[in-house]
Design a protein around this motif. Structure first.
Motif, short mmCIF file in Angstrom:
data_model
loop_
_atom_site.label_atom_id
_atom_site.label_comp_id
_atom_site.label_asym_id
_atom_site.label_seq_id
_atom_site.Cartn_x
_atom_site.Cartn_y
_atom_site.Cartn_z
N VAL A 188 10.06 19.23 7.58
CA VAL A 188 8.72 18.65 7.87
C VAL A 188 7.68 19.87 8.04
CG1 VAL A 188 7.23 17.18 9.70
CG2 VAL A 188 9.61 16.82 9.06
N GLU A 189 6.67 19.68 7.33
CA GLU A 189 5.44 20.66 7.22
C GLU A 189 4.36 20.23 7.81
OE1 GLU A 189 2.92 23.33 3.82
OE2 GLU A 189 4.83 22.24 3.23
N ALA A 190 3.72 20.70 8.73
CA ALA A 190 2.51 20.08 9.39
C ALA A 190 1.34 21.16 9.27
CB ALA A 190 2.85 19.90 11.10
N ASN A 191 -0.04 20.73 9.08
CA ASN A 191 -0.92 21.54 8.89
C ASN A 191 -1.87 21.30 10.13
OD1 ASN A 191 -2.48 19.08 8.81
ND2 ASN A 191 -3.44 19.47 7.04
N GLY A 192 -2.99 22.06 10.37
CA GLY A 192 -3.59 22.29 11.70
C GLY A 192 -3.05 22.93 12.82
N GLU A 193 -3.34 22.41 14.06
CA GLU A 193 -2.97 23.18 14.93
C GLU A 193 -1.63 22.70 15.66
OE1 GLU A 193 -3.99 26.16 16.08
OE2 GLU A 193 -5.40 26.22 14.28
N ARG B 59 -14.18 12.36 14.73
CA ARG B 59 -12.86 12.02 14.30
C ARG B 59 -12.16 13.27 14.24
NH1 ARG B 59 -12.25 10.18 7.89
NH2 ARG B 59 -13.07 12.26 7.03
N TRP B 60 -10.78 13.30 14.48
CA TRP B 60 -9.78 14.06 14.25
C TRP B 60 -8.63 13.70 13.23
CZ3 TRP B 60 -4.31 13.59 15.06
CH2 TRP B 60 -3.74 15.03 14.91
N SER B 61 -8.25 14.68 12.42
CA SER B 61 -7.29 14.21 11.22
C SER B 61 -6.20 15.39 11.27
CB SER B 61 -7.89 13.98 10.04
OG SER B 61 -8.50 15.16 9.55
N ALA B 62 -5.17 15.27 10.56
CA ALA B 62 -3.98 16.07 10.32
C ALA B 62 -3.22 15.46 9.17
CB ALA B 62 -3.23 16.59 11.62
N SER B 63 -2.44 16.32 8.77
CA SER B 63 -1.74 15.64 7.52
C SER B 63 0.12 16.56 7.81
CB SER B 63 -2.18 16.18 6.27
OG SER B 63 -3.43 15.52 5.87
N LEU B 64 0.88 15.49 7.48
CA LEU B 64 2.23 16.32 7.41
C LEU B 64 3.02 15.77 6.25
CD1 LEU B 64 1.44 14.68 10.45
CD2 LEU B 64 3.67 15.97 11.14
N VAL B 65 3.94 16.42 5.95
CA VAL B 65 4.95 16.28 4.65
C VAL B 65 6.20 16.39 5.00
CG1 VAL B 65 5.48 16.80 2.39
CG2 VAL B 65 3.15 16.78 2.89
N SER C 200 6.31 14.83 -3.75
CA SER C 200 5.37 13.89 -4.51
C SER C 200 3.82 14.20 -4.25
CB SER C 200 5.80 12.57 -4.57
OG SER C 200 6.88 12.20 -5.00
N PHE C 201 3.71 14.27 -2.84
CA PHE C 201 2.40 14.41 -2.30
C PHE C 201 2.12 15.76 -1.49
CE2 PHE C 201 3.68 9.94 -2.70
CZ PHE C 201 2.58 9.65 -3.46
N PRO C 202 2.12 16.86 -2.07
CA PRO C 202 2.03 18.11 -1.31
C PRO C 202 0.77 18.43 -0.58
CG PRO C 202 1.90 18.66 -3.52
CD PRO C 202 2.13 17.08 -3.49
N LEU C 203 0.83 19.06 0.56
CA LEU C 203 -0.57 19.48 1.11
C LEU C 203 -1.43 20.18 0.23
CD1 LEU C 203 0.87 19.97 4.83
CD2 LEU C 203 -0.17 18.08 3.89
N GLY C 204 -2.61 20.01 0.29
CA GLY C 204 -3.41 20.93 -0.47
C GLY C 204 -3.71 20.55 -1.90
N ARG C 205 -3.25 19.33 -2.56
CA ARG C 205 -3.26 18.96 -3.61
C ARG C 205 -3.92 17.40 -3.64
NH1 ARG C 205 1.75 18.39 -7.37
NH2 ARG C 205 1.94 20.46 -7.12
N PRO C 206 -4.74 17.06 -4.43
CA PRO C 206 -5.45 15.70 -3.95
C PRO C 206 -4.32 14.80 -4.66
CG PRO C 206 -7.00 17.03 -5.44
CD PRO C 206 -5.60 17.75 -5.07
#
Length: 711
Positions: A173-178, A203-209, A222-228
């Motif tokens: 599991v990879e998480a961006n943000g703090e 608002r606040w947002s974060a993404s996880l893969v 299939s949906f990596p962070l940093g790619r649209p």
């Protein structure tokens, strides 16, 4: 739809998934609650038949958001909305949005909106567990306690794994943000935590893969962070599917919804193999059958030909790669036999000798030849057909050498391993073949519809030979078909009942129950003309026709149960093939009656036909009653409306001989009906039916258009 088995029984029913949300992409799927949470059975994210996430639960300040709704705009994408009440100068709600995408793993984009006039702080926590259970364990509800799962953090990654080296598997599991990542403690899940402040009106947002780890390597998500996300392979494939498949429009809003749903579901159920990622085969259905099933995938591809012929080509090529080469009693593999099921999970592989392929089916092998010939009729590239012809001939060799076990001219089945399927036709539950008094038939069993499929296969091979200019081979296979038809009508016809036997049992005694299988014999053309009226009368009798479709078993039979899997329920694909058979023998009114009933049932199910539904009479209940563990979406149920429309159009391409027949008998309520972009022999053809008649545009001048039904 039976499945191969090891310690489990193949007839065991899947755990109910009522009230759940299913997201599907390729062989991956997510089954979750309407909140988006996992954590209870049988919820999870599954990849290659393994549950890679068994918990993925969100809390804000220790509370679960109150669910507002779950939206599924694309088959692989879901949005889960919830709210959390906050107190300040005025009471306000935080809006919690979870947008989830399923592919090779999972991506989740979290957003919390604060509409209030004051900033607010909160702690957002995702609890994460990965039991790495085999899909079959989950399906059967017999989970073993998984051992040896380790959890650790590595920078901005949380890793839950079992094994080591090349045997290592799990989830990263990879998480961006703090994000603050914490590995699990005894009896506690691992966590991903965010301590956030959300500005007033902001608002606040974060993404996880979450990416799977298989055989020691991390799978590319299939949906990596940093790619649209719009550039991801699942999004590109879905857009291409929507743009390239036939678009059907009709003046009937309900039918329009059904056909659009079928198009979406068939697109979602495509699976792509590494050997040829340009072509898709059809998985059987979600959630438990996201794998290639020989019979199911072949019939689904056949029925979906008006939508996209490439599905049939991809399915045939994939099955050809796995066609039997040796004799192996454990997997029931035999030379030339078409595989029943391909699985990737550990338990499935152990059950059939290690490679996840199980061959225990009597009907996929002749259906392979039938679908190849039908693909040729739709104008497939002759080189593609020639490439698959040796596989068709190997399939026919299996029919004569292995399928006909006792030399009586009929194809029988009998499992060779304890874990195999007891019944190996489409009604493959343990009690799917019974006498009129309710007794299960003993094996080896020769099913009536399987003989019809073999008859079809012989005639199909004759047609392929004729198209290749081999008149000698064409005559030989035509003769084999005629011999089988004569023998079949002598041995299977029950004059005292006016119908065909469901099967011959191990002692060659006719199994005398009144079942829908004889309707498949109409579809295959093996029924003698003088016997067809009696067969049709029985299929449309109150005993068999529920008002929503034809039941699998008559109401007066000893094994009848309207809430059974195969003994009194209604299956859409079963009805679609029966309708084609009714039309083949000229029973137009009866075909329209059954087709309209099934399509009306589809409307009642919100546009999506389930795998099956209960066989209660329409006069008893004004709505079709769902079957509790029915797969949805399911491939041949999704393809059934497409096949029904084709039958009502009496659309019969024969491109190798440069002709197409269109003789519509579409009910007036469905008009106008238009098919745009129908693929025929490499041409995009438009077909429109109105009260004034039918018109076709886009056919080359060299192709003859006939307005009479095929003879």
């Amino acid at each position: 739809m039976g499945s191969m088995s090891g310690a489990w029984t193949p007839e065991s029913e899947p755990t109910s998934t009522d009230g759940s949300v299913t997201l599907v992409e390729g062989s991956s799927f997510c089954l979750c609650s309407p909140t988006g949470d996992l954590g209870s059975e049988p919820f999870g994210v599954y990849f290659q038949d393994t549950r890679i996430l068994s918990r993925w639960n969100l809390t804000v300040d220790g509370r679960q958001p109150q669910p507002l709704g779950a939206l599924v705009p694309d088959p692989y994408r879901g949005t889960f909305l919830g709210r959390l009440r906050r107190s300040g100068r005025t009471d306000t709600n935080l809006l919690v949005e979870r947008e989830r995408r399923i592919g090779d793993g999972l991506r989740e984009d979290l957003t919390i909106h604060n509409p209030g006039a004051e900033p607010t702080s909160c702690t957002v926590v995702l609890a994460v567990e990965a039991d790495l259970a085999d899909l079959f364990e989950v399906k059967a509800g017999r989970l073993r306690r998984a051992g040896g799962t380790s959890a650790r953090t590595d920078g901005q990654q949380l890793r839950l794994e079992q094994g080591s080296g090349a045997d290592r598997r799990g989830i990263a599991v990879e998480a961006n943000g703090e994000a603050v990542l914490a590995a699990s403690r005894p009896d506690q899940p691992a966590t991903v935590r965010y301590d956030v402040v959300i500005p007033a009106g902001g608002r606040w947002s974060a993404s996880l893969v979450a990416r799977p780890v298989v055989e020691g390597r991390e799978v590319e998500p299939s949906f990596p962070l940093g790619r649209p996300v719009a550039e991801s392979l699942p999004a590109v494939r879905l857009r291409s599917w929507r743009e390239s498949t036939t678009v059907t429009t009709t003046g009937h809003a309900g039918l329009q919804q059904v056909l659009r749903r079928s198009q979406e579901d068939l697109g979602a159920l495509r699976i792509f193999e590494d050997e040829d990622p340009t072509l898709a085969a059809v998985a059987a259905g979600a959630p438990w059958f996201m794998a290639l099933f020989g019979r199911d995938s072949l019939l689904s591809a056949y029925m979906a030909l008006p939508l996209d012929p490439s599905l049939a080509l991809g399915t045939l090529r994939t099955l050809a790669r796995h066609q039997g080469r040796r004799s192996d009693p454990r997997s029931e593999e035999e030379p030339g036999r078409i595989v029943h099921e391909l699985r990737h999970g550990l338990e499935a592989g152990q059950a059939v000798g290690g490679d996840g392929a199980y061959y225990g089916t009597a009907d996929a092998t002749p259906l392979f030849v039938v679908v190849l010939a039908e693909l040729a009729r739709w104008g497939a590239d002759p080189e593609q057909v020639r490439e698959l012809l040796p596989h068709a001939d190997r399939a026919l060799e299996w029919i004569e050498r292995y399928g006909d076990r006792d030399g009586d001219g009929f194809v029988e089945y009998q499992r060779s391993a304890e874990h195999g399927l007891r019944n190996q036709g489409w009604k493959d539950s343990w009690d799917g073949v019974t006498f009129a008094d309710g007794r299960p038939a003993d094996t080896p069993i020769a099913l009536c519809e399987v003989q019809g499929y073999v008859y079809q296969a012989y005639r199909a091979r004759a047609e392929l030979a004729r198209d290749l200019g081999d008149d000698g081979d064409a005559e030989r296979w035509t003769g084999r078909a005629a011999e089988l038809r004569t023998r079949f009508n002598q041995r299977f016809w029950l004059p005292e009942h006016g119908r065909y036997a469901l099967a011959l049992d191990g002692d060659k005694v006719p199994v005398d129950s009144c079942a829908s299988n004889m309707g498949h014999c109409l579809w295959s053309g093996i029924v003698d003309e003088d016997k067809a009226p009696s067969v049709v009368a029985q299929l449309l009798s109150p005993e068999m026709f529920s008002g929503w479709g034809i039941r699998t078993l008559g109401t007066t039979m000893g094994a009848y149960d309207p809430v059974s899997y195969h003994n009194g329920s209604v299956w859409p694909h079963d009805n679609a093939l029966i309708v084609a058979g009714l039309m083949r023998y000229g029973f137009v009114d009866e075909a329209r009656r059954v087709a309209s009933a099934v399509l009306e049932a589809a409307e009642r199910f919100g546009g999506r036909l389930p795998e099956l539904f209960c066989g209660f009479d329409r006069e008893t209940y004004a709505e079709p009653v769902p079957y509790p563990t029915s797969c949805s979406p399911q491939a041949w149920a999704a393809a059934a409306p497409v096949q029904l429309v084709r039958t009502l159009l009496r659309l019969d391409p024969l491109l190798p001989r440069a002709r197409v027949s269109v003789a519509p008998v579409v009910p007036a309520s469905y008009l106008p009906l238009r098919l745009d972009g129908l693929t025929l022999g490499g041409h995009r053809v438009d077909l429109e039916v109105t009260a004034a008649g039918a018109s076709v545009s886009g056919l080359p001048a060299s192709v003859e258009l006939r307005s009479t039904p095929p003879g």
